[in-house]
Design an enzyme around this catalytic site. Structure first.
Site, PDB file in Angstrom:
ATOM      1  N   PRO A  23       0.839  -1.215   0.000  1.00 11.53           N
ATOM      2  CA  PRO A  23       0.000   0.000   0.000  1.00 11.53           C
ATOM      3  C   PRO A  23       0.863   1.251   0.000  1.00 11.53           C
ATOM      4  O   PRO A  23       1.846   1.338   0.732  1.00 11.53           O
ATOM      5  CB  PRO A  23      -0.801  -0.120   1.302  1.00 11.53           C
ATOM      6  N   ALA A  57      -3.576   3.186   2.097  1.00 15.10           N
ATOM      7  CA  ALA A  57      -4.377   3.363   3.298  1.00 15.10           C
ATOM      8  C   ALA A  57      -5.546   4.294   2.996  1.00 15.10           C
ATOM      9  O   ALA A  57      -5.349   5.450   2.628  1.00 15.10           O
ATOM     10  CB  ALA A  57      -3.518   3.963   4.407  1.00 15.10           C
ATOM     11  N   TYR A 182       0.414   4.652  13.383  1.00 12.69           N
ATOM     12  CA  TYR A 182      -0.941   5.191  13.246  1.00 12.69           C
ATOM     13  C   TYR A 182      -1.831   4.642  14.372  1.00 12.69           C
ATOM     14  O   TYR A 182      -1.360   3.933  15.260  1.00 12.69           O
ATOM     15  CB  TYR A 182      -1.471   4.917  11.826  1.00 12.69           C
ATOM     16  N   ARG A 324       8.584   1.151  -2.948  1.00 13.85           N
ATOM     17  CA  ARG A 324       9.386   2.059  -3.768  1.00 13.85           C
ATOM     18  C   ARG A 324       9.907   1.391  -5.030  1.00 13.85           C
ATOM     19  O   ARG A 324       9.960   2.007  -6.108  1.00 13.85           O
ATOM     20  CB  ARG A 324      10.530   2.637  -2.938  1.00 13.85           C
TER      21      ARG A 324
HETATM   22  C1  FMN Z   1       4.957   6.702  -1.410  1.00  9.65           C
HETATM   23  C2  FMN Z   1       4.782   5.744  -0.267  1.00  9.65           C
HETATM   24  C3  FMN Z   1       3.549   5.654   0.361  1.00  9.65           C
HETATM   25  C4  FMN Z   1       3.337   4.733   1.399  1.00  9.65           C
HETATM   26  N1  FMN Z   1       2.089   4.582   1.951  1.00  9.65           N
HETATM   27  C5  FMN Z   1       1.829   3.557   2.791  1.00  9.65           C
HETATM   28  C6  FMN Z   1       0.509   3.233   3.181  1.00  9.65           C
HETATM   29  O1  FMN Z   1      -0.492   3.799   2.713  1.00  9.65           O
HETATM   30  N2  FMN Z   1       0.351   2.226   4.075  1.00  9.65           N
HETATM   31  C7  FMN Z   1       1.404   1.522   4.575  1.00  9.65           C
HETATM   32  O2  FMN Z   1       1.210   0.620   5.389  1.00  9.65           O
HETATM   33  N3  FMN Z   1       2.656   1.782   4.170  1.00  9.65           N
HETATM   34  C8  FMN Z   1       2.892   2.749   3.283  1.00  9.65           C
HETATM   35  N4  FMN Z   1       4.164   2.953   2.820  1.00  9.65           N
HETATM   36  C9  FMN Z   1       5.228   2.022   3.216  1.00  9.65           C
HETATM   37  C10 FMN Z   1       5.375   0.916   2.174  1.00  9.65           C
HETATM   38  O3  FMN Z   1       4.185   0.159   2.033  1.00  9.65           O
HETATM   39  C11 FMN Z   1       6.536  -0.030   2.516  1.00  9.65           C
HETATM   40  O4  FMN Z   1       6.241  -0.729   3.689  1.00  9.65           O
HETATM   41  C12 FMN Z   1       7.877   0.708   2.686  1.00  9.65           C
HETATM   42  O5  FMN Z   1       8.031   1.684   1.688  1.00  9.65           O
HETATM   43  C13 FMN Z   1       9.050  -0.256   2.625  1.00  9.65           C
HETATM   44  O6  FMN Z   1       9.041  -0.984   1.439  1.00  9.65           O
HETATM   45  P1  FMN Z   1       9.975  -0.578   0.177  1.00  9.65           P
HETATM   46  O7  FMN Z   1      11.383  -0.590   0.663  1.00  9.65           O
HETATM   47  O8  FMN Z   1       9.697  -1.658  -0.848  1.00  9.65           O
HETATM   48  O9  FMN Z   1       9.555   0.763  -0.289  1.00  9.65           O
HETATM   49  C14 FMN Z   1       4.392   3.899   1.817  1.00  9.65           C
HETATM   50  C15 FMN Z   1       5.638   4.031   1.206  1.00  9.65           C
HETATM   51  C16 FMN Z   1       5.832   4.904   0.158  1.00  9.65           C
HETATM   52  C17 FMN Z   1       7.174   4.963  -0.522  1.00  9.65           C
END
Ligand code: FMN
Length: 364
Positions: A23, A57, A182, A324
């Site tokens: 998400p 979310a 949160y 990402r």
């Molecule tokens: C642009 C962006 C928005 C995010 N929004 C959410 C979200 O809505 N809910 C959530 O649980 N995590 C959110 N995250 C965290 C990601 O879901 C993920 O757990 C975190 O970026 C680590 O993973 P990655 O290294 O693959 O980016 C967000 C991350 C990014 C980069």
């Protein structure tokens, strides 16, 4: 044979492969309503061949938004706006779609990240926030209001109402957001929860609201559609929420029918000391996987196909999520399939893009 590209089930939902789009808040909604940005963003990610996409979310009530631009699912108008986006995405993609339902609690009422993400006072378009205790997230936030039992009941009802809306939208999975500092995480952590009623104090009491909301959502969402929970496995702060408590929560959730645990970390306290590196949260998913028998999803700096494959083959999680990495390379699953010698779904409009050296990459 790649394990990453071996189908799996989360509850009764079948996934084509074990790549999950995590998400990601887009802060691009208007009064909670999905916009053309969501159509473009979700539309292109839905062509990526991932096994599941979990939508960002969605706030279960207006006060639960992180920013005024957050996506919402709290009334007929927000439901209708999202329905229009989802219907368009569905026309061209059969990828299963889930949604994360959340409430930001004391981390609500902030500006969008690209404008610094600072606290917004009422005079700047912000609002009074709520939390388990009247403890602000940091020095620049105003104190949240400690939630009364009646307020807790309201929030629980809002989760139920949003879950019913998610079902009506044809979404196939719900993820309850209990991570990243949160509202639900604020109840779990002794650093943010200093209540002396049935929702604070002992671990059992701090977990109560998460278990109650999970049960409520599970009750109203059809049994053939999975409901899981995203947690922060640790606050990364001495004396805070930690892995042992996360294991206890995961086991308690499994006992009441939770379909999966999505293992992230941090976000509760500005005091957190995180050592970030490739797969830095995978040890948490590994420990939780050893303690439960439902699927566990690992996330956090998983960027390479071989790395993802190894996490699965070494039994550290059942699926991996990317955030990402998917934004950086929205065809990550195609490229991973090419590297690992697997096949992946792609829209027929793009079948001619298949490079000669990986002929047969696309499922036809
Ligand atoms: C642009 C962006 C928005 C995010 N929004 C959410 C979200 O809505 N809910 C959530 O649980 N995590 C959110 N995250 C965290 C990601 O879901 C993920 O757990 C975190 O970026 C680590 O993973 P990655 O290294 O693959 O980016 C967000 C991350 C990014 C980069």
């Amino acid at each position: 044979m790649s394990l990453l590209f071996t189908p799996m089930k989360i509850g009764k939902l079948s996934l084509d492969n074990r790549i999950i789009i995590a998400p990601m808040c887009q802060y691009s909604a208007e009064q909670g309503k999905a916009t053309a940005w969501h159509r473009i963003h979700l539309g292109h990610l839905a062509l990526s061949g991932a096994g599941l996409m979990i939508l960002e979310a969605a706030a279960i009530e207006t006060e639960g938004r992180i920013t005024p631009q957050d996506l919402g699912l709290w009334d007929d108008v927000t439901e209708q706006a999202l329905a229009e986006v989802i219907n368009d995405v569905r026309k061209y993609s059969s990828m299963p779609l889930g949604i994360q339902l959340g409430h930001a609690g004391r981390k609500a009422s902030t500006d969008v990240p690209w404008r610094g993400g600072g606290f917004l006072a009422a005079s700047q378009g912000g609002w009074q926030t709520s939390a388990p205790s009247a403890l602000p997230f940091n020095d620049s936030h105003e104190a949240p209001q400690a939630m009364s039992l009646a307020r807790i009941e309201e929030v629980k009802q809002a989760f139920i109402d949003s879950a019913i809306r998610a079902d009506r939208l044809g979404l196939e999975l719900i993820e309850v957001h209990a991570a990243h500092g949160y509202l639900l995480h604020q109840f779990l952590s002794p650093l943010s929860n200093q209540r002396d009623d049935q929702y604070g104090g002992s671990l059992e009491n701090r977990m109560r609201i998460v278990l109650e909301i999970f049960r409520d959502v599970r009750r109203v969402f059809p049994a053939n559609k999975p409901v899981g929970v995203r947690i922060s496995a640790t606050d990364w702060v001495e004396g805070g929420w930690d892995l042992q408590q996360s294991i206890a929560l995961s086991q308690a959730l499994e006992a009441i029918g939770c379909d999966y645990i999505h293992v992230s970390s941090g976000g509760l306290s500005p005091q957190q000391q995180i050592s970030v590196g490739p797969g830095y949260q995978v040890p948490f998913s590994e420990s939780i996987k050893q303690a439960v028998s439902i699927p566990v999803i690992a996330v956090g700096l998983i960027t390479e196909p071989e790395q993802a494959e190894a996490i699965l083959t070494e039994g550290k999680s059942d699926a991996i999520a990317l955030a990402r990495g998917m934004l950086y390379d929205p065809r990550w699953p195609w490229h991973a399939a090419a590297k690992l010698g697997a096949k992946v779904k792609a829209p027929e409009q793009y079948w001619r893009s298949e490079p000669h050296e990986v002929k047969g990459l696309f499922k036809q």
